[in-house]
Design an enzyme around this catalytic site. Structure first.
Site, short mmCIF file in Angstrom:
data_model
loop_
_atom_site.label_atom_id
_atom_site.label_comp_id
_atom_site.label_asym_id
_atom_site.label_seq_id
_atom_site.Cartn_x
_atom_site.Cartn_y
_atom_site.Cartn_z
N GLU A 99 -1.51 1.93 -4.17
CA GLU A 99 -1.80 3.34 -4.49
C GLU A 99 -0.51 4.13 -4.75
O GLU A 99 -0.42 5.31 -4.42
CB GLU A 99 -2.62 4.02 -3.38
CG GLU A 99 -3.91 3.36 -3.01
CD GLU A 99 -4.85 3.18 -4.19
OE1 GLU A 99 -4.69 3.87 -5.21
OE2 GLU A 99 -5.71 2.29 -4.09
N GLY A 100 0.45 3.48 -5.37
CA GLY A 100 1.75 4.13 -5.63
C GLY A 100 2.70 3.80 -4.49
O GLY A 100 2.48 4.21 -3.36
#
Lengths: 596, 596
Positions: free
Chosen positions: A443-444
């Site tokens: 998620e980053g």
């Protein structure tokens, strides 16, 4: 096997004694009926589900992993996972904070987040199966056509179907602008989608009868880069007009990744071979639509590490009280035993208290942000909605990166408390460490989070949002500044606030000369601001604990000790971080690439 | 699969350009013939063995693990391990620094350590099979009877037999005073030993024809606690008078541990059922004899993490140069590509340089200590022997704990550079992290190391040994203090030296009041002194690099950059550590045990 006791007392303390969430939520029209008892009842029942149903299959699930039948492309998660999911659906848990229009219970995000903290403590890998559905639910809820909503949202709400996010490709993760999956428009308005995706969590499994894939792909005439990406919904089984399941769609699991952790969640390589999908939102604006899912997912990832920090702490404490080894340096503490329990040793306590403080600080910050998110979504005052939204946007990368870095440190410390036994699978501690590691990546990555915070959320609007949040802290400092008992918390908090202001200005000035200065300072900067948040919430919690000291409830004494530990032993990390952030770019960029 | 290139240039730089080891070693009678070429030739050949023979079976070994046949108690390590070991023995590598009296090559410890660094980079799990033999060799060499020496040392030296250290029992690791394994004297002077041991690395395998176990046990009349422990040698196969192998002895592998890492090394639960052994050294003085092995082992563990740091760095650099993703914030750097290689991003460089600096600092410190150890063992001047021995004793816990904590940080950073791919087994990065984790635990946890440093090695003699080491630093500071070019290194080094002196005094005063203050500060203190060592060696390396800048060799430019990075971005950690060390005991001990 590790044990887990839902930390209901601390959750209720944060929600009701520190943040007074029920009073705040009642002001929102859709939550006008919420009350303390309802919130508590849901958390209590949710805690039972976590501790009794999914915690017992965490260690076994890690050992067993998932199996792919390459001939049928079907994936079988570990023993007990399907049955636990059936219980989850039967209990109505997927619907907790979903829209009543599609069968949801319409409870605040905050309650759902509490439920998820406990499920993450109990079994992160299992929790990812329902957890990924929320992203698909939110993207469709925000951007779907009425038909898409009618087709998918009731099934995602009930949990009969699960969802995924299909973003990453072998050559692009962070940089989605590079993606190659193609979507060809068909005469009937649908699309045929072809390409390869990797790292698709819960991409294939037998827990639900259908899987709703949200897929990023390019239209034939799409501009290059991130402005040429569209979002599609691609079900595993096509859905007939009457809602029944039709033919198998051309989206298959081609392989399972062998990973460091979360073994029990199926991380799939997905192949799309002319899979039929429909577009979600507008052409070439898929990335924006996907970001609706990703922001929620980032809060969810922080919450995963909060859960792991809590459960690792609980088990390390139990071991430290039970395991006897050596005598205290200050003299025998357990004369009836052959040695003292290891909790007498200061450094063992330091490791335990680090995990405890990171769990309690993380819970306070996360709960606060969930409350702001509920307000951002449900306030009838547009200004309030916007303000809350901006604050959530500011704090999201901090929750994602600070809580997951802390979770890595905390689970590793808790494992260390077990000595050699910590390295052995059967004790469960090393699994917490391995599972915690992914949270810093997906998620980053945490570097991306730090750039999002410093570059976009802080410097991007000249620090306006940060200043607003800072004013809340300043108001608290002002209010408590005259209290003798609060000095030990207020002084370092106020001091750190000043330093953050100064540091932000300084980096802003440098970045004006060279934008790479943002990248040089961002990771350190995020941890400094993370500590500012923790210091603020520990001070607020200490205030409540001081006020209630007379009650005789030892919970408040423990809370005060934990707050004192935080200020004495964890907050000082900022001294180094500020120095290294200020050291800036030269030592990073001066060396020629060829010399590495 | 990860790649590995032996860092011969840096090893030679440290040995020959910074420490002038050949000149120093030549002063020792037993190494009078050593020269630079011999050292280099051994390292070059050793590097080939590491890179070509054992590196290729590291990833596959991790995936396959070891297998125990419960009916025969035989353990089979992964494919290729036995063949690689045969090559190792054939090459004469086990004999490198062993005593020529028993067939050894008599080379300095320092050369053997260089060889081990490379083997640890290539395959830590495999390297532990020969690695454990050294402990047994050293204990028998120092304390064995002439008969024991004649029986075991030639076979350990040739590598035909391997060795183990059987210390830990299920209820005692750190606190060996609690151990229960019994040794009953027999009429023939031997002992029958009965008990259960756990965590016995390389405890059973098929690489060698016999395994020489060094076992701690209690005599029937032994005093309780650590003063009632004796050391025994217990071979897997009894040895006949003519040296041939006799009957199978009663020491068996009853189980293999399932671990977080080093999967390819057999971590055995060993059962002794009246196993026949002979005593090594004096009755009830086994712990002291065992410490001969443990000090060397602690240096070896630091060296394991040095190896992992180096190999993780190399692979992360290769990936960061190859992987394209996003553009530099300061503008496009690779216009011919769809994105820039990620090495353009400052935080990616920060992660890489952290690993690089930890590898280079660790190599310099370890090589220095190995040289002091060679002097401690072989000088003909008793004063020098004692002084070197004291310095090695001082620096051993720092090498063990500082290098292994750094290795954990560095391997995790290098894995992070790979993004999601770092979490996947096939890239090999997550294995380095998992393997690195055990190094913080075994051979005395890092907390134990810190107590050993602060409590015993520093405060135990009123700081005398630390002061002597500090005088070397002060002399260097004095010497270089007038050099303009050296200011950037000398000033922070001198400053940190002053701070360590002050901190040591302060903790010493507090510990006088309450010995638990040692435990409260020790872990932070060790890292501060670790940084002092690294700052000293980076300053010395920078000095050499500055002097040779004119040579045009880019190696010296890179060395200077790495040193500058170290001072700018890693050394500042001491600012926080000093604060938390000074914060002392109250926040750790005030909370009642029941409140945890």
């Amino acid at each position: 096997m590790p044990q887990y006791n839902p930390p209901l007392r601390d959750m209720k303390f944060v929600m009701h004694e520190v943040l007074n969430v029920a009073d705040e939520l009642k002001l929102l029209p859709k939550h006008a009926d919420i009350d303390v008892d309802t919130i508590n009842a849901v958390l209590e029942e949710g805690g039972k589900f976590a501790a009794e149903v999914i915690a017992p299959i965490n260690l076994s699930g890690d050992a067993e992993g998932c199996k792919l039948d390459k001939s049928t492309h079907e994936v079988t998660p570990p023993k007990g996972f399907k049955e636990a999911y059936a219980q989850y659906v039967e209990g109505g848990w997927p619907a907790l904070s979903c829209d009543p229009e599609y069968g949801g219970q319409g409870l605040p995000i905050l309650v759902n987040q509490g439920m998820y903290e406990m499920m993450n403590s109990a079994n992160q890998a299992w929790t990812m199966y329902p957890g990924l559905s929320h992203g698909a639910y939110e993207a469709l809820h925000a951007h779907g056509t009425p038909e898409q909503k009618a087709t998918y949202l009731p099934k995602l709400t009930s949990g009969e179907w699960t969802g995924t996010m299909c973003l990453t490709e072998p050559h692009c993760g962070t940089d989605l602008g590079l993606l190659r999956t193609k979507a060809e428009p068909q005469a009937d308005g649908s699309y045929k989608i072809t390409g390869a995706k990797i790292f698709i969590s819960a991409g294939e499994h037998d827990l639900a009868e259908n899987i709703v894939h949200l897929v990023l792909a390019r239209l034939p005439d799409a501009p290059v880069g991130s402005k040429g990406i569209s979002l599609f919904v691609v079900p595993k089984f096509n859905v007939n007009a009457d809602g029944s399941l039709g033919s198998r769609n051309g989206i298959f699991c081609a392989g399972l990744e062998h990973k460091m952790g979360i073994h029990a969640n199926s991380t799939c390589q997905m192949v799309l071979e002319g899979a039929v999908g429909t577009m979600v939102g507008e052409p070439n604006k898929g990335l924006a639509a996907m970001f609706v899912m990703m922001n929620a997912a980032r809060l969810g990832v922080g919450n995963q590490s909060l859960g792991l920090t809590e459960v690792a702490y609980q088990n390390a404490v139990a071991y430290a009280k039970d395991r006897i080894q050596m005598r205290a340096l200050s003299g025998v503490k357990a004369p009836d035993k052959a040695a003292d329990p290891i909790i007498v040793h200061p450094d063992v306590r330091k490791m335990l208290l680090t995990a405890r403080a990171y769990a309690e600080g993380g819970r306070a910050l996360s709960t606060y942000v969930a409350l702001q998110l509920d307000k951002a979504l449900a306030s009838d005052d547009e200004d309030e909605r916007k303000e809350c939204e901006a604050e959530v946007a500011l704090l999201t990368p901090i929750i994602k990166a600070f809580l997951t870095d802390n979770g890595w440190i905390a689970t590793s410390h808790c494992m260390q408390v077990f000595g050699g036994h910590g390295f052995i699978h059967e004790w469960g501690m090393e699994q917490f460490v391995r599972d915690a590691r992914i949270n810093m990546i997906y998620e980053g990555t945490n570097t991306i989070q730090s750039l999002d915070l410093l570059g976009r959320k802080v410097l991007g609007n000249n620090g306006a949002t940060l200043k607003k949040f800072g004013k809340k802290i300043a108001a608290f400092v002002e209010e408590e500044g005259t209290s003798e008992a609060m000095q030990e918390f207020i002084n370092p908090l106020a001091d750190l606030g000043d330093k953050v202001t100064k540091l932000t200005t300084e980096i802003g000035m440098k970045a004006f000369q060279n934008p790479d200065e943002v990248g040089a300072a961002a990771v350190d900067y995020l941890r400094v601001v993370g500590h500012l948040c923790f210091a603020y919430f520990f001070a607020r919690m200490a205030k409540v604990a001081l006020d209630k000291q007379g009650s005789g409830d030892p919970f408040y004494t423990a809370k005060l000790h934990t707050a004192r530990f935080y200020f004495a032993k964890l907050l000082p990390e900022t001294a180094s971080l500020i120095r290294t952030a200020r050291a800036g770019l030269p030592s990073l960029m001066d060396m020629d690439e060829a010399l590495f």
